[in-house]
Enzyme design. Structure first.
Site, PDB file in Angstrom:
ATOM      1  N   HIS A 278      35.852  48.603  29.357  1.00 52.08           N
ATOM      2  CA  HIS A 278      35.622  48.311  30.774  1.00 52.08           C
ATOM      3  C   HIS A 278      36.219  49.463  31.588  1.00 52.08           C
ATOM      4  CE1 HIS A 278      36.240  46.051  34.566  1.00 52.08           C
ATOM      5  NE2 HIS A 278      35.391  45.153  34.089  1.00 52.08           N
TER       6      HIS A 278
ATOM      7  N   ASP B  63      43.663  45.177  25.704  1.00 55.68           N
ATOM      8  CA  ASP B  63      43.040  44.558  26.867  1.00 55.68           C
ATOM      9  C   ASP B  63      42.486  43.212  26.398  1.00 55.68           C
ATOM     10  OD1 ASP B  63      41.370  43.653  28.834  1.00 55.68           O
ATOM     11  OD2 ASP B  63      40.238  45.510  29.066  1.00 55.68           O
TER      12      ASP B  63
ATOM     13  N   GLN C  24      38.849  39.520  27.623  1.00 55.53           N
ATOM     14  CA  GLN C  24      37.766  38.707  27.066  1.00 55.53           C
ATOM     15  C   GLN C  24      38.205  37.922  25.826  1.00 55.53           C
ATOM     16  OE1 GLN C  24      35.078  38.255  28.640  1.00 55.53           O
ATOM     17  NE2 GLN C  24      35.005  39.983  30.064  1.00 55.53           N
TER      18      GLN C  24
ATOM     19  N   LYS D 284      39.457  34.294  34.318  1.00 54.71           N
ATOM     20  CA  LYS D 284      38.461  34.175  33.263  1.00 54.71           C
ATOM     21  C   LYS D 284      38.804  33.041  32.304  1.00 54.71           C
ATOM     22  CE  LYS D 284      37.473  39.174  33.063  1.00 54.71           C
ATOM     23  NZ  LYS D 284      36.298  39.336  33.906  1.00 54.71           N
TER      24      LYS D 284
ATOM     25  N   CYS E 134      30.433  47.183  34.586  1.00 56.66           N
ATOM     26  CA  CYS E 134      31.648  48.017  34.681  1.00 56.66           C
ATOM     27  C   CYS E 134      31.909  48.785  33.400  1.00 56.66           C
ATOM     28  CB  CYS E 134      32.874  47.191  35.051  1.00 56.66           C
ATOM     29  SG  CYS E 134      32.655  46.261  36.554  1.00 56.66           S
TER      30      CYS E 134
END
Lengths: 125, 401
Positions: free
Chosen positions: B122, B194, B197, B220, B358
């Site tokens: 991202h 990261d 997700q 999220k 993104c």
């Protein structure tokens, strides 16, 4: 209903964009990207006697932006620079002949903003 | 125990909404998730009963607010198995990554050092590191193979930090975080994960993974917008500077100088998003009650169904691995732009993301400028995926494909 956007003529310009390609030694060129969606076009122009003599565009994007670019280049060819500089967003929507949903107005107007920068670059010369 | 999706759906008021007379089919949870009544009620309940600033006052509701805020910190630590880590609340995942880039990398990296990332990241995990170029820190990127999986070669000695996504927000690829962390540490590099997700969709044990830093966002994972988290190993926090300076993060201030509070408070300058953190706390309660293993299982079933059904649509190009992937399915229909697909789907109440997600470098790597993306969560059903497939057939009619 917003699907009326996908009229026959719009889809025709999307699939068979007019004036698609590049010019040799254009007098002005400008590329712009819609950072939200990634639609990206470059306009190239040649001028003579204060008018747009030749115009081509290249790039990639959705049906609405592509049709808008295609129709706008068709419209601009042979037109006076001073007249084109006065083009307003509504004129482009009229040219498209559809009602563009609010979420897609940016797509419809990206080519106009590129055209205007190109015309301004001409003034710089 | 399996997951009772019909019962779960009743907890999400927005899922009762109609779009153009049809039920909302929300397939964009990778962008942001919907919120259950329990989270909305927790935020309202905080404002109605306990609203006060944290870490400041001696009165009853202020200590209640502080307890709720600090309780959420402990809950977050347990939720991601982050024993031995500081939990720092930020405004989002992007700010959490920036805190490492500005607060740690800017202070500790020198000219000639490099940061390793990948083409599947991202923008949030590329742009903050690019800014270090001004001080002579370069960037390298791992490539992906045709299936959309990371190709890991040998690491350079100059690589001081490896920062990779756990799950690609476009391809759904699940990276082997533990292995990537091991390789990084073997090379003497720090490792940042990261988790934007992954944390919402699978059981995470950060201590087992071993990452030095992990960033993720609350919105999220059923929480309110405006809260992100950076988990950082306790011993590393001392080598980090805050992003912002001012109130709350101090120990003593004179007109001449300031000594800072201990981590994590040192990194949470100014009044934090208290109600947002309270909401995130309720979101973690909700997910824990359902069970993250059940969330993951449910999404696996949906993803398998989606890949089968979408794969049957003529002109369909699916991106990412066929198996061992997260509930994110990106695709293109031959002859149509993703925006146009998404516009037609919206007419039928189906919300999918379109565009570059993104990830412009990834789009370029895959030779396209945009994709449509359907992403799933615990409240989605097979029926909604079937509605998507129907919607795509209608898109083909409208767009004369």
């Amino acid at each position: 209903m917003s699907l009326d956007m996908y009229a026959e003529e719009i889809l025709d310009h999307y699939r068979n964009p007019r004036n698609f390609g590049k010019l040799e030694r254009p007098d002005a060129r400008h590329r712009e990207l819609n950072p939200l969606c990634g639609d990206e076009y470059e306009f190239q122009m040649k001028f003579s006697d204060g008018a747009v003599k030749e115009i081509k565009f290249s790039g990639d994007g959705c049906a609405i932006s592509m049709a808008s670019a295609s129709m706008l280049t068709e419209f601009s060819k042979g037109k006076k620079i001073s007249d084109l500089k006065r083009l307003a967003p509504d004129d482009v929507i009229k040219l498209l002949g559809i009602s563009v949903s609010p979420a897609r107005i940016k797509c419809a107007l990206l080519p106009l903003s590129i055209l205007k920068v190109c015309l301004d670059k001409k003034s710089d010369v | 125990m399996t997951l009772n999706v019909e019962k779960i759906r009743k907890d999400f008021p927005i899922l009762g909404r109609k779009i153009n007379g049809r039920p909302l089919v929300f397939l964009d949870s990778a962008s942001t998730s919907q919120k259950p009544r329990q989270v909305i009620d927790a935020v309202r309940g905080f404002y109605e009963n306990s609203n006060a600033n944290v870490h400041r006052s001696v009165y009853k509701i202020s200590s209640e607010a502080t307890d709720m805020y600090e309780g959420a910190r402990e809950k977050t630590r347990r939720f991601i198995g982050a024993d031995g880590y500081h939990i720092i609340f930020t405004k989002n995942c992007t700010e959490a990554i920036n805190l490492v880039a500005r607060g740690w990398a800017d202070r500790n990296l020198r000219k000639g050092d490099s940061v390793l990332s990948s083409v599947m990241e991202h923008h949030s995990n590329i742009v903050p590191w690019q800014r270090l170029r001004d001080k002579g820190v370069s960037m390298d990127f791992l490539d992906i193979n045709d299936e959309g999986k990371l190709m890991v070669g040998s690491l350079k000695k100059s690589t001081r930090l490896v920062s990779l996504t756990h799950i690609s927000n476009v391809l759904g690829t699940i990276n082997n975080a533990r292995e990537l962390c091991r390789i990084s540490h073997e090379n003497g590099s720090m490792f940042m994960l990261d988790g934007a997700q992954s944390v919402p969709h699978m059981k995470i044990n950060l201590k087992e993974i071993g990452a030095d830093f992990m960033a993720f966002s609350g919105h999220k994972m059923l929480g309110p917008t405006g809260v992100g988290v950076l988990a950082v190993k306790k011993e590393i926090a001392d080598q980090m500077d805050p992003l912002l300076f001012g109130s709350d993060m101090i120990k003593e201030v004179t007109l001449e100088k300031t000594t800072f509070a201990e981590p994590p408070i040192k990194f949470e300058t100014g009044t934090p998003n208290i109600s947002g953190v309270v909401g995130l706390s309720a979101a973690m309660d909700y997910l824990s009650k359902v069970g993250m293993e059940n969330v993951e299982k449910h999404e696996n079933v949906l993803t398998k169904h989606a890949i089968e059904k979408l794969g049957d649509v003529d002109g369909m190009k699916l991106y990412g691995p066929r198996k061992a992937r997260s509930g994110i399915v990106s695709f293109n229909l031959k002859g149509a732009h993703s925006h146009d697909i998404a516009t037609v789907l919206d007419e039928f109440g189906i919300a999918v993301r379109s565009g570059h997600h993104c990830t412009q470098p990834l789009m370029r790597r895959l030779g396209t400028t945009s994709m449509a993306r359907a992403s799933f969560y615990l409240y989605n059903t097979k029926g909604e995926i079937d509605a998507l497939v129907d919607g795509l057939q209608k898109s083909k009619d409208v767009l004369k494909l």
